[in-house]
Design a protein around this motif. Structure first.
Motif, PDB file in Angstrom:
ATOM      1  N   MET A  18      -0.112   2.393  -9.303  1.00  0.00           N
ATOM      2  CA  MET A  18      -1.112   1.906  -8.355  1.00  0.00           C
ATOM      3  C   MET A  18      -2.480   1.755  -9.006  1.00  0.00           C
ATOM      4  O   MET A  18      -3.202   0.783  -8.744  1.00  0.00           O
ATOM      5  CB  MET A  18      -1.192   2.850  -7.157  1.00  0.00           C
ATOM      6  CG  MET A  18       0.081   2.942  -6.335  1.00  0.00           C
ATOM      7  SD  MET A  18       0.653   1.341  -5.695  1.00  0.00           S
ATOM      8  CE  MET A  18      -0.644   0.956  -4.516  1.00  0.00           C
ATOM      9  N   GLU A  19      -2.841   2.690  -9.868  1.00  0.00           N
ATOM     10  CA  GLU A  19      -4.146   2.608 -10.527  1.00  0.00           C
ATOM     11  C   GLU A  19      -4.191   1.454 -11.530  1.00  0.00           C
ATOM     12  O   GLU A  19      -5.193   0.747 -11.650  1.00  0.00           O
ATOM     13  CB  GLU A  19      -4.457   3.938 -11.205  1.00  0.00           C
ATOM     14  CG  GLU A  19      -4.786   5.044 -10.201  1.00  0.00           C
ATOM     15  CD  GLU A  19      -4.721   6.435 -10.791  1.00  0.00           C
ATOM     16  OE1 GLU A  19      -4.491   6.548 -12.014  1.00  0.00           O
ATOM     17  OE2 GLU A  19      -4.895   7.399 -10.032  1.00  0.00           O
ATOM     18  N   LYS A  20      -3.088   1.242 -12.243  1.00  0.00           N
ATOM     19  CA  LYS A  20      -3.022   0.125 -13.185  1.00  0.00           C
ATOM     20  C   LYS A  20      -3.077  -1.201 -12.435  1.00  0.00           C
ATOM     21  O   LYS A  20      -3.730  -2.157 -12.877  1.00  0.00           O
ATOM     22  CB  LYS A  20      -1.741   0.224 -14.010  1.00  0.00           C
ATOM     23  CG  LYS A  20      -1.588  -0.879 -15.043  1.00  0.00           C
ATOM     24  CD  LYS A  20      -0.310  -0.699 -15.854  1.00  0.00           C
ATOM     25  CE  LYS A  20      -0.157  -1.798 -16.889  1.00  0.00           C
ATOM     26  NZ  LYS A  20       1.098  -1.635 -17.681  1.00  0.00           N
ATOM     27  N   ARG A  21      -2.413  -1.257 -11.304  1.00  0.00           N
ATOM     28  CA  ARG A  21      -2.376  -2.483 -10.509  1.00  0.00           C
ATOM     29  C   ARG A  21      -3.763  -2.818  -9.963  1.00  0.00           C
ATOM     30  O   ARG A  21      -4.145  -3.990  -9.879  1.00  0.00           O
ATOM     31  CB  ARG A  21      -1.378  -2.296  -9.367  1.00  0.00           C
ATOM     32  CG  ARG A  21      -1.052  -3.545  -8.572  1.00  0.00           C
ATOM     33  CD  ARG A  21       0.088  -3.233  -7.611  1.00  0.00           C
ATOM     34  NE  ARG A  21       1.328  -2.973  -8.325  1.00  0.00           N
ATOM     35  CZ  ARG A  21       2.400  -2.405  -7.772  1.00  0.00           C
ATOM     36  NH1 ARG A  21       2.367  -2.019  -6.505  1.00  0.00           N
ATOM     37  NH2 ARG A  21       3.507  -2.231  -8.468  1.00  0.00           N
ATOM     38  N   ALA A  22      -4.510  -1.768  -9.593  1.00  0.00           N
ATOM     39  CA  ALA A  22      -5.845  -1.990  -9.037  1.00  0.00           C
ATOM     40  C   ALA A  22      -6.826  -2.456 -10.107  1.00  0.00           C
ATOM     41  O   ALA A  22      -7.700  -3.284  -9.846  1.00  0.00           O
ATOM     42  CB  ALA A  22      -6.352  -0.709  -8.383  1.00  0.00           C
ATOM     43  N   TYR A  43       1.198   7.020  -8.947  1.00  0.00           N
ATOM     44  CA  TYR A  43      -0.255   6.923  -9.065  1.00  0.00           C
ATOM     45  C   TYR A  43      -0.658   6.079 -10.271  1.00  0.00           C
ATOM     46  O   TYR A  43      -1.613   5.293 -10.206  1.00  0.00           O
ATOM     47  CB  TYR A  43      -0.880   8.318  -9.153  1.00  0.00           C
ATOM     48  CG  TYR A  43      -0.781   9.092  -7.849  1.00  0.00           C
ATOM     49  CD1 TYR A  43      -0.926   8.448  -6.624  1.00  0.00           C
ATOM     50  CD2 TYR A  43      -0.544  10.459  -7.839  1.00  0.00           C
ATOM     51  CE1 TYR A  43      -0.838   9.142  -5.433  1.00  0.00           C
ATOM     52  CE2 TYR A  43      -0.458  11.165  -6.646  1.00  0.00           C
ATOM     53  CZ  TYR A  43      -0.608  10.504  -5.444  1.00  0.00           C
ATOM     54  OH  TYR A  43      -0.523  11.189  -4.270  1.00  0.00           O
ATOM     55  N   THR A  56       0.857  -1.178   0.000  1.00  0.00           N
ATOM     56  CA  THR A  56       0.000   0.000   0.000  1.00  0.00           C
ATOM     57  C   THR A  56       0.896   1.231   0.000  1.00  0.00           C
ATOM     58  O   THR A  56       1.893   1.279   0.727  1.00  0.00           O
ATOM     59  CB  THR A  56      -0.907   0.013   1.244  1.00  0.00           C
ATOM     60  OG1 THR A  56      -1.755  -1.130   1.217  1.00  0.00           O
ATOM     61  CG2 THR A  56      -1.749   1.277   1.296  1.00  0.00           C
ATOM     62  N   THR A 114      -7.972   1.415  -5.365  1.00  0.00           N
ATOM     63  CA  THR A 114      -6.551   1.726  -5.436  1.00  0.00           C
ATOM     64  C   THR A 114      -5.946   1.652  -4.049  1.00  0.00           C
ATOM     65  O   THR A 114      -6.505   2.197  -3.094  1.00  0.00           O
ATOM     66  CB  THR A 114      -6.339   3.137  -6.018  1.00  0.00           C
ATOM     67  OG1 THR A 114      -6.972   3.197  -7.283  1.00  0.00           O
ATOM     68  CG2 THR A 114      -4.859   3.435  -6.187  1.00  0.00           C
ATOM     69  N   ARG A 115      -4.810   0.969  -3.929  1.00  0.00           N
ATOM     70  CA  ARG A 115      -4.183   0.792  -2.618  1.00  0.00           C
ATOM     71  C   ARG A 115      -3.304   1.998  -2.300  1.00  0.00           C
ATOM     72  O   ARG A 115      -2.084   1.905  -2.216  1.00  0.00           O
ATOM     73  CB  ARG A 115      -3.398  -0.512  -2.585  1.00  0.00           C
ATOM     74  CG  ARG A 115      -4.272  -1.728  -2.785  1.00  0.00           C
ATOM     75  CD  ARG A 115      -3.503  -3.026  -2.687  1.00  0.00           C
ATOM     76  NE  ARG A 115      -3.025  -3.261  -1.338  1.00  0.00           N
ATOM     77  CZ  ARG A 115      -2.378  -4.369  -0.955  1.00  0.00           C
ATOM     78  NH1 ARG A 115      -2.130  -5.317  -1.852  1.00  0.00           N
ATOM     79  NH2 ARG A 115      -1.964  -4.520   0.274  1.00  0.00           N
TER      80      ARG A 115
END
Length: 369
Positions: free
Chosen positions: A137-141, A134, A96, A147-148
């Motif tokens: 994180m957004e791509k990963r979510a 950012y 996170t 979003t983490r």
């Protein structure tokens, strides 16, 4: 006291660690919370080699960032604290990202998107790091997961672990800052900048240090104070606000000294109310142009308040080597000059839980004050 080299094996489950790296370009922390769980705080890069010291250290001691780094903290938007932090986020695939709540408001996103029109405040490198973080994180979510990214302010819990290792105590990480007053001041400056005519837009008066995330880490009865670059005030902000809102049941035996040891971040009540009588103090210097922190008076003050104190490098930049002088054609003949960044030093502090004894390892150019 004799200094030892840092251990290049992973800490035991019940061994708490704080490693500090710097200066390179900035400072960085790696914190073992117990049980193979890690948190990183800020980031730096070695300018001579491009090496990311935190990731290099994890590789050397056999820590897998993808599975063991649970939190990546970016305390504030200054290049000497976020240089290379997007690389940490990319490597720590299950982590996170912890950031100041000041950097999650619409004003901050608008500023990041349009900051090319602003003459000051957020520099290009800082914008790029946050933008890359950012996006990652957004791509990963993806589209189905939140979003983490955890945006924090004073008194908010960053992390809580019931039992980091079998039979171990509870672990809690709490944000001490930014205060609500600091957040309001920050957003006001951003709104004013964004509503000015484009040719006049600036973030004058905006100081990211005021909205940095200082952390209180408590593992059972062991506490750590990680001071980021939080300053004394003004009223309602900084360490003045921490003093009014944080009342721990135990005192911290280790402090990452805030703002590179500068007097602008030294608040007497922090040392008397939050720290043990003779804590272990870790400092990374700040070196740019003619500004070298900590100053001699700062060093004397830190030594007087700490049981032991360590710097990751000398406050004064090292003299350029003969090879460096030969490769820099713009330097006048006979002028030795200074290497603003130098190489990264490492101070490793480990304590087996329940022993109350810190074992400190030092890798040059780090040294004991």
């Amino acid at each position: 006291m004799k200094s030892f080299p840092p251990k290049l094996t992973a800490p035991a489950d019940d061994e708490i660690e704080v490693s500090i790296f710097g200066p390179g370009k900035g400072e960085a922390l790696a914190v073992h919370l117990g049980g193979g769980r890690w948190m990183t705080v800020d980031s730096c890069v070695e300018q001579r080699t491009g090496i990311h010291p935190t990731l290099q250290y994890f590789e050397r001691i056999g820590v897998d960032p993808a599975t063991q780094v649970e939190f990546v903290v970016g305390t504030h938007a200054h290049d000497d604290h976020v240089a290379g932090i997007s690389l940490l986020v990319e490597a720590a695939t299950n982590a996170t990202f912890i950031t100041s709540i000041a950097y999650r408001g619409e004003e901050f996103f608008a500023t990041v998107a349009r900051d090319a029109a602003l003459g000051g405040g957020l520099r290009e490198r800082v914008r790029k790091e946050y933008d890359d973080v950012y996006k990652t994180m957004e791509k990963r979510a993806g589209s189905r997961k939140p979003t983490r990214i955890h945006a924090v302010a004073e008194s908010m819990v960053v992390a809580r672990v019931a039992e980091a290792w079998s039979g171990g105590p509870q672990v809690a990480v709490t944000a001490l800052s930014p205060s609500h007053t600091a957040i309001q001041n920050n957003h006001r400056h951003m709104r004013e900048a964004l509503t000015q005519p484009s040719e006049e837009r600036r973030l004058d008066g905006f100081d990211p240090n005021q909205t940095s995330v200082a952390l209180w880490v408590q593992v059972g009865e062991l506490a750590l104070l990680l001071g980021a670059d939080l300053l004394i005030g003004p009223t309602g902000a900084g360490w003045k606000a921490v003093d009014a809102s944080h009342f721990p049941t135990v005192k911290a035996s280790l402090i990452k000294v805030p703002h590179h040891g500068s007097s602008t971040a030294h608040f007497d009540r922090t040392w008397t109310e939050l720290l043990t009588a003779r804590p272990l103090a870790l400092v990374a210097p700040f070196r740019t142009g003619n500004v070298n922190i900590p100053k001699p008076d700062d060093v004397a003050r830190i030594r007087a308040g700490a049981g032991e104190a360590y710097l990751t490098a000398q406050p004064k930049p090292p003299t350029l080597s003969k090879e460096q002088r030969h490769t820099r054609a713009d330097i006048p003949y006979g002028f030795r000059g200074r290497d603003q960044y130098g190489i990264v030093g490492h101070v490793q502090a480990r304590q087996v839980y329940g022993t109350d004894v810190w074992r400190v390892g030092v890798s040059a150019p780090a040294f004991r004050l």
